[in-house]
Every structure is written in structure tokens, then in C-alpha cells.
Motif scaffolding. Structure first.
Motif, PDB file in Angstrom:
ATOM      1  N   ARG A   8       1.067  -1.106  -0.179  1.00 29.50           N
ATOM      2  CA  ARG A   8       0.011  -0.013   0.000  1.00 29.50           C
ATOM      3  C   ARG A   8       0.949   1.255   0.008  1.00 29.50           C
ATOM      4  NH1 ARG A   8      -4.652   0.372   4.539  1.00 29.50           N
ATOM      5  NH2 ARG A   8      -5.114  -1.589   3.150  1.00 29.50           N
ATOM      6  N   VAL A   9       0.695   2.108  -0.893  1.00 31.68           N
ATOM      7  CA  VAL A   9       1.289   3.432  -0.977  1.00 31.68           C
ATOM      8  C   VAL A   9       0.683   4.459  -0.139  1.00 31.68           C
ATOM      9  CG1 VAL A   9       2.209   5.238  -2.464  1.00 31.68           C
ATOM     10  CG2 VAL A   9       2.117   2.575  -3.356  1.00 31.68           C
ATOM     11  N   TYR A  10       1.711   5.234   0.647  1.00 35.18           N
ATOM     12  CA  TYR A  10       1.308   6.231   1.535  1.00 35.18           C
ATOM     13  C   TYR A  10       1.942   7.554   1.004  1.00 35.18           C
ATOM     14  CZ  TYR A  10      -0.989   3.240   4.693  1.00 35.18           C
ATOM     15  OH  TYR A  10      -1.700   2.130   5.421  1.00 35.18           O
ATOM     16  N   THR A  11       1.334   8.596   0.530  1.00 35.70           N
ATOM     17  CA  THR A  11       1.780   9.854   0.270  1.00 35.70           C
ATOM     18  C   THR A  11       1.406  10.701   1.306  1.00 35.70           C
ATOM     19  OG1 THR A  11       0.035  10.445  -1.141  1.00 35.70           O
ATOM     20  CG2 THR A  11       2.011   9.383  -2.258  1.00 35.70           C
ATOM     21  N   ASP A  23       6.386  10.617   5.367  1.00 35.35           N
ATOM     22  CA  ASP A  23       7.693  10.717   5.208  1.00 35.35           C
ATOM     23  C   ASP A  23       8.273   9.472   5.765  1.00 35.35           C
ATOM     24  OD1 ASP A  23       7.391  11.203   7.693  1.00 35.35           O
ATOM     25  OD2 ASP A  23       8.471  13.205   7.627  1.00 35.35           O
ATOM     26  N   ASP A  24       9.754   9.435   5.666  1.00 31.51           N
ATOM     27  CA  ASP A  24      10.535   8.290   6.278  1.00 31.51           C
ATOM     28  C   ASP A  24      10.340   8.213   7.797  1.00 31.51           C
ATOM     29  OD1 ASP A  24      11.130   7.345   3.798  1.00 31.51           O
ATOM     30  OD2 ASP A  24      13.465   7.934   4.216  1.00 31.51           O
ATOM     31  N   ALA A  25      10.255   9.096   8.431  1.00 33.75           N
ATOM     32  CA  ALA A  25      10.128   9.295   9.923  1.00 33.75           C
ATOM     33  C   ALA A  25       8.809   8.700  10.430  1.00 33.75           C
ATOM     34  CB  ALA A  25      10.237  10.608  10.431  1.00 33.75           C
ATOM     35  N   LYS A  26       7.741   8.760   9.734  1.00 37.47           N
ATOM     36  CA  LYS A  26       6.662   8.430  10.224  1.00 37.47           C
ATOM     37  C   LYS A  26       6.262   7.141   9.706  1.00 37.47           C
ATOM     38  CE  LYS A  26       3.510   9.936  11.613  1.00 37.47           C
ATOM     39  NZ  LYS A  26       2.779   9.797  13.111  1.00 37.47           N
ATOM     40  N   MET A  27       7.147   6.410   8.469  1.00 37.85           N
ATOM     41  CA  MET A  27       7.137   5.095   8.283  1.00 37.85           C
ATOM     42  C   MET A  27       7.648   4.316   9.166  1.00 37.85           C
ATOM     43  SD  MET A  27       8.644   3.482   4.874  1.00 37.85           S
ATOM     44  CE  MET A  27      10.458   3.790   5.237  1.00 37.85           C
ATOM     45  N   ASP A  28       8.907   4.812   9.832  1.00 40.71           N
ATOM     46  CA  ASP A  28       9.717   4.019  10.717  1.00 40.71           C
ATOM     47  C   ASP A  28       8.890   3.940  12.185  1.00 40.71           C
ATOM     48  OD1 ASP A  28      11.656   3.959   9.081  1.00 40.71           O
ATOM     49  OD2 ASP A  28      12.952   5.660   9.726  1.00 40.71           O
ATOM     50  N   GLU A  29       7.990   5.139  12.505  1.00 38.27           N
ATOM     51  CA  GLU A  29       7.222   5.191  13.688  1.00 38.27           C
ATOM     52  C   GLU A  29       6.010   3.889  13.675  1.00 38.27           C
ATOM     53  OE1 GLU A  29       3.944   7.937  15.532  1.00 38.27           O
ATOM     54  OE2 GLU A  29       5.739   9.230  14.451  1.00 38.27           O
ATOM     55  N   TRP A  30       5.475   3.860  12.412  1.00 36.13           N
ATOM     56  CA  TRP A  30       4.538   2.885  12.393  1.00 36.13           C
ATOM     57  C   TRP A  30       5.092   1.472  12.633  1.00 36.13           C
ATOM     58  CZ3 TRP A  30       0.695   4.200   7.826  1.00 36.13           C
ATOM     59  CH2 TRP A  30       0.023   5.449   8.078  1.00 36.13           C
ATOM     60  N   ILE A  31       6.446   1.157  11.942  1.00 33.94           N
ATOM     61  CA  ILE A  31       6.999  -0.031  11.904  1.00 33.94           C
ATOM     62  C   ILE A  31       7.412  -0.297  13.366  1.00 33.94           C
ATOM     63  CG2 ILE A  31       8.834  -1.645  11.319  1.00 33.94           C
ATOM     64  CD1 ILE A  31       8.723   0.094   8.607  1.00 33.94           C
ATOM     65  N   LYS A  32       7.835   0.638  14.230  1.00 37.22           N
ATOM     66  CA  LYS A  32       8.346   0.506  15.541  1.00 37.22           C
ATOM     67  C   LYS A  32       7.141   0.335  16.374  1.00 37.22           C
ATOM     68  CE  LYS A  32      12.711   3.017  15.302  1.00 37.22           C
ATOM     69  NZ  LYS A  32      13.387   4.389  15.517  1.00 37.22           N
ATOM     70  N   ASP A  33       6.284   0.829  16.056  1.00 41.27           N
ATOM     71  CA  ASP A  33       4.948   0.507  16.905  1.00 41.27           C
ATOM     72  C   ASP A  33       3.974  -0.626  16.546  1.00 41.27           C
ATOM     73  OD1 ASP A  33       5.330   2.773  18.202  1.00 41.27           O
ATOM     74  OD2 ASP A  33       3.878   4.254  16.976  1.00 41.27           O
ATOM     75  N   GLY A  34       4.447  -1.561  15.644  1.00 42.94           N
ATOM     76  CA  GLY A  34       3.766  -2.702  15.158  1.00 42.94           C
ATOM     77  C   GLY A  34       2.671  -2.421  14.128  1.00 42.94           C
ATOM     78  N   LYS A  35       2.380  -1.273  13.795  1.00 42.23           N
ATOM     79  CA  LYS A  35       1.553  -1.028  12.757  1.00 42.23           C
ATOM     80  C   LYS A  35       1.628  -1.562  11.512  1.00 42.23           C
ATOM     81  CE  LYS A  35      -0.248   3.257  15.409  1.00 42.23           C
ATOM     82  NZ  LYS A  35      -0.342   4.703  15.108  1.00 42.23           N
ATOM     83  N   ILE A  40       8.927   0.563   2.378  1.00 43.48           N
ATOM     84  CA  ILE A  40       9.930   0.833   1.112  1.00 43.48           C
ATOM     85  C   ILE A  40       9.769   2.328   0.926  1.00 43.48           C
ATOM     86  CG2 ILE A  40      10.344   0.388  -1.355  1.00 43.48           C
ATOM     87  CD1 ILE A  40       8.648  -2.273  -0.855  1.00 43.48           C
ATOM     88  N   SER A  41      11.260   2.854   1.334  1.00 41.62           N
ATOM     89  CA  SER A  41      11.428   4.261   1.044  1.00 41.62           C
ATOM     90  C   SER A  41      11.961   4.438  -0.373  1.00 41.62           C
ATOM     91  CB  SER A  41      12.475   4.746   1.883  1.00 41.62           C
ATOM     92  OG  SER A  41      12.889   5.974   1.736  1.00 41.62           O
ATOM     93  N   ILE A  42      11.184   5.238  -1.159  1.00 47.93           N
ATOM     94  CA  ILE A  42      11.819   5.723  -2.509  1.00 47.93           C
ATOM     95  C   ILE A  42      12.212   7.089  -2.378  1.00 47.93           C
ATOM     96  CG2 ILE A  42      10.957   5.998  -4.829  1.00 47.93           C
ATOM     97  CD1 ILE A  42       8.952   3.846  -4.602  1.00 47.93           C
ATOM     98  N   PRO A  43      13.577   7.317  -2.710  1.00 47.52           N
ATOM     99  CA  PRO A  43      13.980   8.560  -2.558  1.00 47.52           C
ATOM    100  C   PRO A  43      13.841   9.850  -3.446  1.00 47.52           C
ATOM    101  CG  PRO A  43      15.765   7.328  -3.460  1.00 47.52           C
ATOM    102  CD  PRO A  43      14.599   6.313  -3.103  1.00 47.52           C
ATOM    103  N   ALA A  44      14.083  11.158  -3.235  1.00 48.25           N
ATOM    104  CA  ALA A  44      13.549  12.036  -4.290  1.00 48.25           C
ATOM    105  C   ALA A  44      14.543  11.806  -5.229  1.00 48.25           C
ATOM    106  CB  ALA A  44      13.746  13.450  -3.756  1.00 48.25           C
ATOM    107  N   GLY A  45      13.979  12.256  -6.461  1.00 47.75           N
ATOM    108  CA  GLY A  45      14.863  12.058  -7.943  1.00 47.75           C
ATOM    109  C   GLY A  45      14.855  10.615  -8.519  1.00 47.75           C
TER     110      GLY A  45
END
Length: 358
Positions: A8-11, A23-35, A40-45
Motif C-alpha cells: 500500500r502506497v502512502y503519500t 515521510d520516512d520518520a512516520k514510516m519508521d514510527e509505524w513499524i516500531k509501533d507494530g502497525k 519501502i522508501s523511494i528517495p527524491a529524484g
């Protein structure tokens, strides 16, 4: 990649009344919380690198507890990118050619490229046996560079130890308390219950005293098993002592209530053995005590949430693996408390009925 059902893609995400960029910080927070299990982080450019034919940098942030899912997703990424990258790169190159050369000469350039590719790299060729063989062509370096980022558990070692120690502890505990609860049937058969009823005690007091004994036995067994996991497997059981003790006590109470309930619905030891084996093994398989529930189909995981094992293991793994505290594991505590109340209430009613029948 976003065409896959499992991803699932989140923007953006909703924070209060407004939507905020994901952003990556929110993605990492969800993973650490078990959500979420991984991200997958796709960088700018990224698009520019595709058009230039450069190596694509991707980062997979994940919880090592879900190593199976991580390896699957990593393989899927490689497969999808290898299938689509050549077309994307050629599409970008053709687009640039048209912008520099104009539509007419750009189309001629594309036609010339297509002719060269067909001449020297035919898509298929007929073998002597009449079978179609794919032309392997020139060896191609992987266009994607996948970087793995572990977010949890670096200080805990193997995630499976937290899973299996908690799972086996609950599984063995259920068998122990069930057979301890079944001693009520022996006491009834031997006449011990009738002699107790001649004393100034209530029937519910007899049952609660038996449950208290089983609970103390269950707490002792869990403590011994977790100390064994600490000594042998290096499981850190000292992350949050109050949370761990609370989970031990509430799990012992829930298992004791279930053991008394099984003893109340059965008429003899043979029935207890049959019913308890079927019920405990079924709950353990569905709830994740025997093997991780996340490797099972989604509907099995949903069914597993209705078992005692699931919530007991969730509470313990939240402490051992996710470093959660007492305030974070209250859902597991409340549900186990509810299981204790429900089974105790039913067991008392059945116990009174059986005594009246005898």
C-alpha cells in the motif's frame, strides 16, 4: 511496485483534522509501533535516475521479526524492477530524444533503435527441438540497489527467541493448569467435595480456592520458563519488570479460569484429556504458540485473535521485542482479564449445577 496487492502506497496521512505528507520518520514510527511490518522508501529524484539509466536506490525499513516477509518483498522488488526498468529507461530516453530532435527526427531515431534491437537481440528464436527459447542476451547488472534498514531488535538478538519462548510458555501452561483443574473431578469422585461442603464454606469458595492454587502454580511455571529463556537463549526479561509481572499474573489467571472451565464441562478425566488436547492444540496453532501467526493466511490470523494464546503472546512479545511498557499493553491485559471473568463465571454456574445433580 504499487500495483501489488500486498503493498500500500502512502503519500499523506491524517493527523487530527488535516492531512500531512508521509515521510520516512512516520514510516519508521509505524513499524516500531507494530502497525506495519516493513516499508519501502523511494528517495527524491527517483524518476530522473530511471530516465538516466542509473542504479535505483531503494531502502527497505523492516522489523527483523518479520524476516520472511522482508525476503519475499525484497525478491518482489528485484523482479518487478528487472521487468519494468528497461521499458522505463527506453521510454525516458525516447522522450529526451524527441525534446532535443523534434517529433519527426525523434520518431526516426526511435525506429532506428527498434530495428537495431530486433536485428541483434531477437526476442525469441526457434530451437532445433521446436521449442521456443528466450534469448538471454548480454548479462545485465541489477538496476536496483536495495538497502536494508533494521529498525527494531538490534539489542535483542534473534527475534524468534522472543516468539518461541512466549509461545511455548503459554502452551505448556495451558496443559498444566487444565490437568490441575481436572483434580476437581477426582475430589468429587472420591467424596472430598462432599466432606468439604459439610464445613461452613460456600461452593464458590471451594472453586476459588482451587483456582488460587492453580494460579500460583501457573505463575511459578511462567517465572521458571522465562528465567530459562533468559539463561539459555539470552532473552532480556528485565526490560520492564512491572509490565512483565502484570502479564504473568493476568495470563496465569486466564489460563486457570480456562482450566477450571474445562473441568466443569467434563464428567471424567478421560473427557478432560480429550477436550483439553483438542482445544489447547487448536488454540495454540491458531494463536501462534506453535509457529508465528504472521506466516498464516489472513483469515487464520483473524480467527487467531479470538484465542487466549494470541493475546498472551502479544503482551509478552510487546515487552520482549518492542520494549513496550505497562501503559502500552493494556489491550492484552484487558482482554485476558475479560477471558478470566467469563470462564470463571461459567465455571461457577456449571460447578453449582453438577454438585446439585450429584
Amino acid at each position: 511496485i504499487d500495483s501489488l496487492d500486498a503493498i500500500r502506497v502512502y503519500t499523506k496521512y491524517k493527523a487530527g483534522e488535516e492531512y500531512v505528507l508521509f515521510d520516512d520518520a512516520k514510516m519508521d514510527e509505524w513499524i516500531k509501533d507494530g502497525k506495519r511490518k516493513l516499508g519501502i522508501s523511494i528517495p527524491a529524484g527517483f524518476k530522473q535516475k530511471v530516465e538516466n539509466g542509473e542504479t535505483l536506490p531503494l531502502e527497505v525499513h523492516f522489523d527483523p521479526k518479520f524476516a520472511v516477509e522482508y525476503n519475499v518483498i525484497r525478491g518482489v522488488i528485484q523482479q518487478v524492477v528487472m521487468q519494468t526498468f528497461p521499458d522505463l529507461m527506453l521510454g525516458g530516453m525516447m522522450s529526451k530524444a524527441r525534446s532535443y530532435l523534434g517529433d519527426k527526427e525523434g520518431n526516426e531515431f526511435q525506429s532506428g533503435i527498434n530495428n537495431v534491437v530486433k536485428q541483434y537481440f531477437p526476442e525469441e528464436k526457434e530451437s532445433q527441438t521446436g521449442e521456443i527459447e528466450k534469448n538471454s542476451g548480454m548479462p545485465m547488472k541489477s538496476p536496483v540497489d536495495v538497502k536494508s534498514v533494521k529498525l527494531i531488535g538490534e539489542e535483542h538478538g534473534n527475534a524468534m527467541f522472543a516468539q518461541y519462548v512466549a509461545g511455548m510458555a503459554v502452551l505448556f501452561l495451558l496443559f498444566s493448569v487444565t490437568h490441575a483443574g481436572a483434580s476437581l473431578l477426582d475430589e468429587k469422585h472420591d467424596g472430598t467435595i462432599k466432606r468439604l461442603l459439610t464445613a461452613p464454606v460456600k461452593r464458590s469458595e471451594i472453586l476459588f480456592s482451587k483456582m488460587l492454587y492453580i494460579t500460583i502454580l501457573a505463575i511459578s511455571q511462567l517465572v521458571v520458563l522465562f528465567i530459562f529463556g533468559w539463561l539459555v537463549f539470552g532473552l532480556n526479561i528485565f526490560l520492564d519488570i512491572p509490565a512483565l509481572l502484570t502479564m504473568i499474573v493476568i495470563t496465569a489467571l486466564a489460563c486457570s479460569a480456562l482450566g477450571i472451565f474445562i473441568a466443569s464441562i467434563c464428567k471424567n478425566q478421560q473427557q478432560v484429556g480429550s477436550v483439553s488436547t483438542l482445544l489447547i492444540l487448536g488454540m495454540s496453532a491458531l494463536g501462534g504458540s506453535m509457529f508465528p501467526s504472521f506466516i498464516m493466511p489472513k483469515y487464520i490470523q483473524t480467527i487467531g485473535k479470538f484465542t487466549l494464546n494470541h493475546w498472551a503472546m502479544k503482551g509478552f512479545t510487546d515487552i520482549f521485542w518492542y520494549n513496550k511498557h505497562l501503559s502500552d499493553i493494556y489491550p492484552s491485559i484487558l482482554i485476558l482479564a475479560g477471558i478470566t471473568v467469563i470462564f470463571s463465571f461459567i465455571a461457577i454456574k456449571l460447578f453449582h449445577k453438577r454438585l446439585m445433580e450429584s
